[in-house]
Design an enzyme around this catalytic site. Structure first.
Site, mmCIF file in Angstrom:
data_model
loop_
_atom_site.group_PDB
_atom_site.id
_atom_site.type_symbol
_atom_site.label_atom_id
_atom_site.label_comp_id
_atom_site.label_asym_id
_atom_site.label_seq_id
_atom_site.Cartn_x
_atom_site.Cartn_y
_atom_site.Cartn_z
ATOM 1 C CE1 TYR A 6 36.118 39.874 42.794
ATOM 2 C CE2 TYR A 6 37.282 38.331 41.371
ATOM 3 C CZ TYR A 6 36.260 39.228 41.570
ATOM 4 O OH TYR A 6 35.375 39.491 40.547
ATOM 5 C CG ASP A 20 38.624 30.687 44.867
ATOM 6 O OD1 ASP A 20 39.077 30.179 43.821
ATOM 7 O OD2 ASP A 20 38.012 31.770 44.888
ATOM 8 C CE LYS A 32 41.076 33.632 36.514
ATOM 9 N NZ LYS A 32 40.474 34.784 35.839
#
Length: 445
Positions: free
Chosen positions: A148, A243, A276
């Site tokens: 994702y 990622d 994050k």
């Protein structure tokens, strides 16, 4: 005072939210559709704990989906945010702290020579893909099933996270012509990747990969997979976008790349994306990489990317404070707490005869239910989807009833914080026997 703020129960707030917000939530996994029941509406958090609108406290293993690495409402982060807010919320101009955050990231992660701040992980990956296409002059993108990378067009084919929860292959509203530019390959399958390059190699701009998959549950790369991926892509003139929105600055001071760079499987991606932890709980994300690629971004180059709130001074202050505080002692504590909790969960499940595998990537972990995962765990999206997912909902609710908040989907990672002390871990362990019994008694619907 509005009706929403005067509501006193989670059920009342959820009913109100559903009347005003699609599904009652602003991100799908919060709706509890995977586990059933009423979502908890949280009103405060401190350290390893969160508190809902009914005044009930839970040991938290969500940690804001990762950024609360120091624990919720860490005094150093709160002070930095408060000081920044007192000077103004948003200027629409450059600030010194933007450079400070970029320098902190670049000092930790050697492949990042230049960094561009954005607001969300979706924005970071979307911009990295545009940049890769602009740099290479190619159109095709390769991604891995179950990974994702945010919800931008072209990235939702066989994605994890909320889409794994709802078993959706993609999203309505994405034109077929855009989806066709993304080639989906099984994760951890180098032969499949080689076949894709053999057929389309001169048209592939980039391969995008979660450094360690954590949106279909935790599924680490096989040893040497990332290094071989980079070698194959570079041999075909393609870039690699790693990622690290979830793993960056959480599984080590330099993320998953940092863990692998210290082994014989070291590699250097061309671009990396972060989120994050880099924002410490505030909306900050980034893309970074080789200077010659990054300098293709406007205003230096022809690849346009912009954002009014990119590098927002209040958000950046949270990121700077978090990265400065996340030292070796913090990472050692995270690793220890994660190992202790994962082992306790596994032991409780085994005691009740629940076959399972423990999925680990550094201090990120999850569990896959079923005989095929015992000892070896899952290695790709297809195997993750075969698990006995029906066991998770009763396990989840038994833990919630005992005052432990888990991710509301079996397809999500569990997160610890530096504030998960012995008392917090003891509360988790005490809740496990009943939860394991609930999982053992579960039956497919």
């Amino acid at each position: 005072m509005t009706a929403a703020t005067t509501a006193t129960t989670n059920a009342e707030l959820f009913a109100r939210a559903q009347a005003a917000i699609p599904g009652g939530v602003n991100s799908p996994v919060r709706a509890f559709r995977s586990v059933g029941g009423t979502p908890r509406f949280l009103v405060s958090a401190k350290g390893a704990y969160v508190t809902d609108v009914e005044g009930r406290e839970y040991v938290d293993l969500v940690a804001g989906w990762g950024p609360a690495i120091l624990g919720h409402a860490d005094a150093r982060v709160i002070e930095a945010v408060t000081d920044a807010a007192a000077r103004g919320l948003s200027f629409g101009s450059s600030t010194p702290a933007e450079t400070e955050l970029a320098e902190l990231v670049e000092a930790r992660v050697a492949p990042v020579e230049k960094l561009r701040l954005v607001s969300t992980g979706t924005e970071a990956t979307m911009s990295a893909i545009r940049l890769a296409r602009g740099f290479t002059g190619r159109d095709l993108l390769v991604k891995f099933a179950g990974h994702y990378h945010g919800h931008s067009d072209g990235l939702l084919a066989e994605a994890g996270s909320g889409l794994a929860t709802f078993a959706l292959p993609g999203s309505a509203g994405v034109p077929a012509d855009i989806a066709a530019l993304t080639l989906v390959v099984p994760y951890n399958d180098l032969d499949a990747l080689r076949a894709v390059f053999a057929e389309h190699g001169d048209r592939i701009a980039a391969v995008i990969v979660e450094a360690a998959a954590a949106n279909m549950g935790v599924v680490p790369p096989l040893p040497g997979f990332n290094a071989a991926l980079v070698e194959l892509a570079h041999a075909n003139g393609s870039l690699v976008i790693s990622d690290e929105v979830l793993t960056g600055f959480r599984v080590s001071a330099a993320g998953w790349w940092g863990l692998e760079s210290a082994t014989e499987h070291a590699y250097t991606p061309d671009l990396m994306t972060f989120g994050k932890v880099i924002g410490g709980g505030m909306p900050v994300a980034a893309l970074g990489g080789r200077a010659e690629i990054m300098q293709q971004l406007a205003p230096l180059g022809p690849v346009y990317q912009a954002g009014t709130l990119s590098g927002n001074p209040v958000a950046v202050a949270a990121g700077v404070a978090t990265l400065r505080a996340a030292d070796a002692a913090v990472y050692a504590h995270l690793d220890g707490a994660a190992a202790t909790i994962a082992a306790a969960v596994s032991e409780a499940l085994a005691d009740e005869g629940v076959a399972h595998g423990v999925q680990r990537a550094g201090n990120l972990f999850s569990f896959a239910f079923g005989e095929e995962f015992v000892g070896t765990g899952a290695r790709d999206y297809a195997s993750v989807q075969r698990q006995e997912a029906y066991r998770y909902a009763p396990f989840f609710h038994a833990m919630l009833d005992a005052g432990v908040s888990l991710p509301p989907s079996v397809f999500e990672a569990w997160f610890v914080t530096a504030a998960h002390d012995e008392a917090a871990i003891d509360r988790i362990v005490a809740a496990l026997p009943a939860a394991a019994r609930a999982a053992a008694s579960a039956r497919p619907s």
